[in-house]
Design a protein around this motif. Sequence first.
Motif, PDB file in Angstrom:
ATOM      1  N   SER A 119     -18.706  76.997  20.458  1.00 15.11           N
ATOM      2  CA  SER A 119     -18.881  78.006  19.405  1.00 15.11           C
ATOM      3  C   SER A 119     -18.121  77.653  18.126  1.00 15.11           C
ATOM      4  N   GLY A 169     -17.066  79.260  13.901  1.00 15.90           N
ATOM      5  CA  GLY A 169     -17.104  80.253  12.835  1.00 15.90           C
ATOM      6  C   GLY A 169     -16.714  81.659  13.269  1.00 15.90           C
ATOM      7  N   GLY A 170     -17.191  82.633  12.512  1.00 15.48           N
ATOM      8  CA  GLY A 170     -16.933  84.036  12.829  1.00 15.48           C
ATOM      9  C   GLY A 170     -15.550  84.472  12.401  1.00 15.48           C
ATOM     10  N   LYS A 171     -14.986  85.405  13.195  1.00 15.63           N
ATOM     11  CA  LYS A 171     -13.703  85.991  12.801  1.00 15.63           C
ATOM     12  C   LYS A 171     -12.843  86.245  14.028  1.00 15.63           C
ATOM     13  N   TRP A 187     -11.438  86.020  19.454  1.00 17.03           N
ATOM     14  CA  TRP A 187     -12.344  85.260  18.597  1.00 17.03           C
ATOM     15  C   TRP A 187     -13.766  85.766  18.784  1.00 17.03           C
ATOM     16  N   PRO A 189     -17.064  84.428  17.572  1.00 11.50           N
ATOM     17  CA  PRO A 189     -17.708  83.332  16.836  1.00 11.50           C
ATOM     18  C   PRO A 189     -19.020  83.765  16.203  1.00 11.50           C
ATOM     19  N   ALA A 190     -19.428  83.019  15.202  1.00 11.09           N
ATOM     20  CA  ALA A 190     -20.670  83.355  14.507  1.00 11.09           C
ATOM     21  C   ALA A 190     -21.867  82.599  15.085  1.00 11.09           C
ATOM     22  N   TRP A 191     -21.618  81.428  15.573  1.00 15.29           N
ATOM     23  CA  TRP A 191     -22.747  80.643  16.088  1.00 15.29           C
ATOM     24  C   TRP A 191     -22.259  79.663  17.147  1.00 15.29           C
ATOM     25  N   SER A 192     -23.189  79.187  17.931  1.00 18.57           N
ATOM     26  CA  SER A 192     -22.806  78.216  18.955  1.00 18.57           C
ATOM     27  C   SER A 192     -23.932  77.213  19.153  1.00 18.57           C
ATOM     28  N   ASN A 235     -32.093  76.479  12.891  1.00 18.45           N
ATOM     29  CA  ASN A 235     -31.076  76.412  13.947  1.00 18.45           C
ATOM     30  C   ASN A 235     -30.978  75.028  14.544  1.00 18.45           C
ATOM     31  N   GLU A 258     -12.048  78.856   8.408  1.00 15.75           N
ATOM     32  CA  GLU A 258     -13.447  79.239   8.320  1.00 15.75           C
ATOM     33  C   GLU A 258     -14.218  78.822   9.576  1.00 15.75           C
TER      34      GLU A 258
END
Length: 821
Positions: free
Chosen positions: A191, A193-195, A201, A203-206, A254, A374
């Motif tokens: 994974s 990104g994200g916050k 954690w 994550p924004a994407w994996s 993607n 980031e």
Amino acid sequence: MAAITAPHNPISATDFANEIRTELKYTQGVTPKEATVDDVYVAAATAVRKHLVDSWETTKQDMVNGNTKAVGYLSAEFLMGRQLQNALLNAGLTDQFDAAVKELGYDPKDVIDAEYEPGLGNGGLGRLAACFIDSLASLGVPAFGYGIQYQYGIFKQKFDEDGKQIETPDYWLLKENPWGHTDYNRQVHVSFGGKVEGTKWVPAWSVRAIPVDYMVPGYKSGRVNTLRLWTAKAEDELDLLTFNKSEYTKAVANQIQAETITKILYPEDSTKVGKQLRLEQQYFFVAASIQDAIRTFYPGQDKPDLTTFPQKICFQLNDTHPVIGIAELMRVLLDDYGYDWDTAWDITSHTFNYTCHTLLPEALEQWPVSLISELLPRHMQIINEIDRRFVEELKGLTSDEEKIDRMRIISTDKEPKVRMAYLATAAGQHVNGVAELHSELLKDVTLKDFSDLFPQKFTNVTNGVTPRRFVKIANPRMSDLITEGLGTDAWISDLEMLKGLVPLADDPEFVKKFAEVKKANKRDFAAFAKRKYGFDVDPNTMFNSMIKRLHEYKRQALKILSVISTYANIKSGKINPDDLVPRTVFFGAKAAPGYYLAKQTIQLINNVSRVINNDPAVKGKLAVYFPWNYNIELAENLIPATDLDEQISQAGKEASGTGNMKFALNGALTVGTLDGANVEIRNLVGAENFFLFGMNVDEVTDLYAKGYDTKGLSHDYYESDPDLKQAIDLVADGTFSDGDKDTYKDLVNDWLTKDYFMTLADFRSYMDIQSKIEETYRDEQKWARMAVLNVANSGYFSSDRSIEDYLERVWMTGPMPAHRA
Ligand SMILES: *Cc1c(COP(=O)(O)O)cnc(C)c1O
């Protein structure tokens, strides 16, 4: 006597030919009549692979079940070279293969040539990883190599009409790859990104990380280890909804984002997105590898006791590229398995060791805190905490505030960066340099503050090369002669046995045979160079080679200036060409795509080659060739044919060098500086069998102190040495650019105003040693004797010895790995 790796019941050539026929039929779907040489190659590769499977399986099982510690060698590069010959050797099937493919109507050489060399590395660092996994398997040490299956490796190099380097993508997977097994059933997820919410954690994407497994057969060890290279795939390959709205490109966005991660080796990183992609690559492969190690050693366990992790595996960090793995293991232990900080730190700091490969400060990676925050926000949080605790620890060890500031993992400048080498040194159990001199300089200069406070962490392991590929396979004639001389071929796995050749250096019969081997190798290379590059190489000349990445510190410029000087002096009548030893100079080198001066140097070499090779005045006396796209294949062909090897880096800049070792082991004499492993080579082969020139580290340091590069002192050398001045003037006046004075302007300007690597300062010393080289070469017997002594005394440079040193000095904190089955 150890068993050969496979087959346990050796088979006949006829049987092997039948196995190839079977693979042609069932794997390739062709009859022997329809088969092309590519089919035969794939069939033979598939057949030999099957002979290794049993050993592979037992090795894997023993690794998990045995009370042994495995090594996880984490490396962004594995420069493997072609696989077929190596697999055949280690499977004990070389002779059967030769006979079998002949029976099928093919030349074994053509079948071996059908393999496309994967370029998943850049130079010495990647080749070292390949030599090390070969030695780990040959010594029976349970080990994984972990890296990236780049879709395009290092670029393919060509030269244009002006002699400039052209980079093209190297699509090595265009041809079938019978060695790698893509194991979709063993994929893991990584994974980004994200916050972070608190410490959680989100994550924004994996992406999916899919392993491609390669067997790494040991030589006569009964062991086959695994090289696991990860390839990135999207979680959702296709967004059907978007596709059906006819937005085709958007529908695969993607897929593109995911696959970009493992697209190429060393993406250009001068931009922010370029930097981010590199960090994505690094995190991607270490995160996947850590998950893989946990599931391998704690199979089927939901709540494994990971306090035993450091007894199961230790990770060797090959340079700074995998260092983010330290933060990742901490994250896994803290967040995924719920350990407290101290326990997690105890596990992590006993798991990693770090090999530093450079002394150039710019080669020590630093990632902006903003970038890590980031891409990997939770990891940044963890690194902050590591840094905070580290500073606390330092305060207990020293009251020197400035020193503490210098040592911070996170720099305190306006745009703070994470210094990956410092993170590795702070968290790693051991830190090693790669040659004695380099390890000393690491302690005294590059990581001095750390070695002051943590001296016990620092050690040296001098690099090595595998004698299987770089002697036995690359130089069969010399190998046979060695075996004849020693009365055994046991030297292939015990290279110090080469010492037994020392007395033979005084046996004129043996020395003569040795010289004949070199001559035959030179004829072979001339044929290879004609076939592959169209060069007309004269095998009756001295072969003088400089093959390595193109970098200013390695000083290809020094070599080409000396060639230009000799050429100019012949033209002006200062040198009578009949007094020269006829010489062919070979260069092989790729320059990083964004490295301007390195690319100018390539262009210069090509044009010097063009001018000299077409000038009747020097015909038969001096020639220069620059075979493009330097790779393992070229190394394997040129090194055994070389008389004189160039290792002429500025003292204190080459960490080790391994090219130097390959040459010495193949009976080339070295002209070199006191740098990297040259120092140890010279000590072992004897100062009288090594052509030393140039300044040493202390002299270099003194000259910098006088302001060499800042006050333009190189200009004094230019003014005071007529040969040097003449050579540089020829570059400046357009002799090697059809009269154009601008082509090399920046290169010339750099030489005359800065010359950071002191090419001009070492020029005179380098020219002087050439006279001694020529005088020695004229005495054929003497030269050959020196060459024999180089081979006889270079057994130390086997990567088997390096691995033994790692076992003893770096990895041996748990139970002994089982040496050999
Ligand atoms: C051995 C090797 C290197 C390393 O060469 P150095 O002279 O040590 O820099 C680089 N590239 C290839 C293909 C090699 O085989």
